[in-house]
Design a protein around this motif. Structure first.
Motif, short mmCIF file in Angstrom:
data_model
loop_
_atom_site.label_atom_id
_atom_site.label_comp_id
_atom_site.label_asym_id
_atom_site.label_seq_id
_atom_site.Cartn_x
_atom_site.Cartn_y
_atom_site.Cartn_z
N GLU A 15 -8.95 1.17 15.11
CA GLU A 15 -8.96 2.31 14.21
C GLU A 15 -8.32 3.53 14.87
O GLU A 15 -7.57 4.28 14.24
N ARG A 16 -8.58 3.71 16.15
CA ARG A 16 -8.01 4.86 16.86
C ARG A 16 -6.50 4.73 16.97
O ARG A 16 -5.77 5.72 16.85
N LEU A 17 -6.02 3.51 17.19
CA LEU A 17 -4.58 3.28 17.26
C LEU A 17 -3.91 3.57 15.91
O LEU A 17 -2.84 4.18 15.84
N ILE A 18 -4.56 3.12 14.85
CA ILE A 18 -4.02 3.34 13.51
C ILE A 18 -3.93 4.83 13.21
O ILE A 18 -2.93 5.32 12.68
N ARG A 19 -4.97 5.57 13.56
CA ARG A 19 -4.96 7.01 13.33
C ARG A 19 -3.88 7.70 14.17
O ARG A 19 -3.25 8.66 13.72
N ARG A 20 -3.69 7.22 15.40
CA ARG A 20 -2.63 7.79 16.24
C ARG A 20 -1.26 7.50 15.63
O ARG A 20 -0.39 8.37 15.59
N GLY A 21 -1.08 6.27 15.14
CA GLY A 21 0.18 5.92 14.49
C GLY A 21 0.42 6.75 13.25
O GLY A 21 1.54 7.20 12.98
N HIS A 22 -0.65 6.99 12.49
CA HIS A 22 -0.54 7.79 11.27
C HIS A 22 -0.14 9.23 11.60
O HIS A 22 0.67 9.85 10.90
N LYS A 23 -0.70 9.75 12.68
CA LYS A 23 -0.37 11.12 13.09
C LYS A 23 1.12 11.22 13.44
O LYS A 23 1.81 12.16 13.02
N LEU A 24 1.61 10.23 14.18
CA LEU A 24 3.02 10.23 14.56
C LEU A 24 3.92 10.03 13.33
O LEU A 24 4.95 10.70 13.19
N MET A 54 0.84 -1.20 0.00
CA MET A 54 0.00 0.00 0.00
C MET A 54 0.87 1.25 0.00
O MET A 54 0.74 2.14 0.81
N MET A 55 1.83 1.28 -0.87
CA MET A 55 2.73 2.41 -0.92
C MET A 55 1.96 3.65 -1.39
O MET A 55 1.12 3.59 -2.26
N ASN A 56 2.28 4.80 -0.77
CA ASN A 56 1.56 6.00 -1.16
C ASN A 56 2.38 6.87 -2.10
O ASN A 56 1.96 7.96 -2.47
N GLY A 57 3.56 6.39 -2.50
CA GLY A 57 4.32 7.09 -3.52
C GLY A 57 5.11 8.28 -3.02
O GLY A 57 5.76 8.96 -3.79
N VAL A 58 5.10 8.57 -1.72
CA VAL A 58 5.82 9.70 -1.17
C VAL A 58 7.12 9.22 -0.56
O VAL A 58 7.13 8.27 0.22
N LYS A 59 8.21 9.85 -0.91
CA LYS A 59 9.50 9.45 -0.36
C LYS A 59 9.54 9.80 1.12
O LYS A 59 9.21 10.93 1.51
N LYS A 60 9.96 8.86 1.94
CA LYS A 60 9.97 9.08 3.39
C LYS A 60 11.34 8.78 3.97
O LYS A 60 12.17 8.13 3.34
N GLU A 94 -9.32 -0.87 4.65
CA GLU A 94 -9.79 0.36 4.00
C GLU A 94 -9.05 1.58 4.56
O GLU A 94 -8.62 2.47 3.82
N LEU A 95 -8.91 1.59 5.88
CA LEU A 95 -8.25 2.72 6.53
C LEU A 95 -6.77 2.79 6.14
O LEU A 95 -6.23 3.88 5.92
N ALA A 96 -6.13 1.62 6.05
CA ALA A 96 -4.72 1.58 5.65
C ALA A 96 -4.55 2.17 4.24
O ALA A 96 -3.60 2.92 3.99
N ASN A 97 -5.45 1.84 3.35
CA ASN A 97 -5.40 2.39 2.00
C ASN A 97 -5.66 3.89 2.01
O ASN A 97 -4.99 4.66 1.31
N GLU A 98 -6.63 4.29 2.79
CA GLU A 98 -7.01 5.71 2.88
C GLU A 98 -5.84 6.55 3.40
O GLU A 98 -5.61 7.66 2.91
N LEU A 99 -5.11 6.03 4.38
CA LEU A 99 -4.04 6.79 5.02
C LEU A 99 -2.68 6.59 4.36
O LEU A 99 -1.69 7.18 4.78
#
Length: 228
Positions: free
Chosen positions: A24-33, A1-7, A67-72
């Motif tokens: 879902e809340r944990l995933i969103r927290r991880g995404h924020k970090l 699920m690569m988003n194409g952005v160099k990190k 779905e959330l993993a793809n979205e984020l």
């Protein structure tokens, strides 16, 4: 699920989810970090049953997390099903395989991941994965409308008596003490957080604010007499 952005390659985050609404809340927290650090984010779920044997509820969570993993733009949602090995072995294997530097795990009364914060299991986990920072995220139960607090990697600590109060210290004291693990709140300059220790095969939790125990009533009477 690569988003194409160099990190950045020096940091990578793994969020461990098991079951329930808190995933879902944990995933969103991880995404924020991960966004703050501009680094890759991975999700891991482990189950002893084969994926085809998941019940409707667990399958629903898997679908939503996907779905959330793809979205984020998560790098990969890793599903380790039909897994008979201990959880810490699986987490360690994935962490090594994906060069993980930070691991986020939820602590909830309704989650199997709560085991990670208990006694010897935590020690085993820290020994299995010494190369990563471990964050325990305290998650409110689904029926409560509370936020989440993130804690730093657990460290060995001691509770000693000081006058009529109880204080946390980090070097082995010469006086009598309670030994346990301290989780410091992220983003605070003081020693604020939670201290966990085992007594009579049961885990106890003390709230720490600026070095001192806020809820001394949670200390077993036997320990109070011992510390005097």
């Amino acid at each position: 699920m690569m988003n194409g952005v160099k990190k950045q390659a020096d940091e990578s985050i793994l969020v461990c989810v098991y079951y329930g609404l808190n995933g879902e809340r944990l995933i969103r927290r991880g995404h924020k970090l991960a966004s703050l650090l501009n680094c890759p984010l991975y999700i891991l779920t482990v189950d002893s049953k084969p994926l085809d044997n998941f019940d409707a509820e667990k399958s629903g969570y898997i679908e939503r997390w996907t779905e959330l993993a793809n979205e984020l733009g998560v790098e990969e949602f890793i599903i380790r099903d039909n897994e008979k090995r201990p959880i810490q072995k699986v987490i360690a294997e994935v962490a090594r395989e994906y060069n993980i530097s930070q691991i986020i795990v939820g602590q909830s009364a309704q989650s199997r991941w709560e085991e990670i914060t208990k006694g010897s299991f935590l020690n085993v986990l820290l020994k299995e994965i010494p190369f990563a920072d471990f964050h325990i995220v305290a998650v409110s139960r689904p029926t409560e409308d509370e936020g989440i607090d993130m804690y730093e990697k657990g460290v060995r600590a001691f509770i000693v008596s000081e006058g009529e109060q109880y204080k946390i210290v980090f070097t082995c004291p010469k006086s009598r003490f309670i030994e346990g693990i301290f989780f410091k709140e992220i983003g605070t300059d003081f020693d604020n957080g939670i201290f966990r220790f085992s007594y009579n095969n049961k885990m106890h939790e003390l709230k720490i604010e600026e070095d001192f125990v806020l809820n001394p009533e949670k200390i077993p009477d036997e320990y109070k007499h011992y510390l005097v």
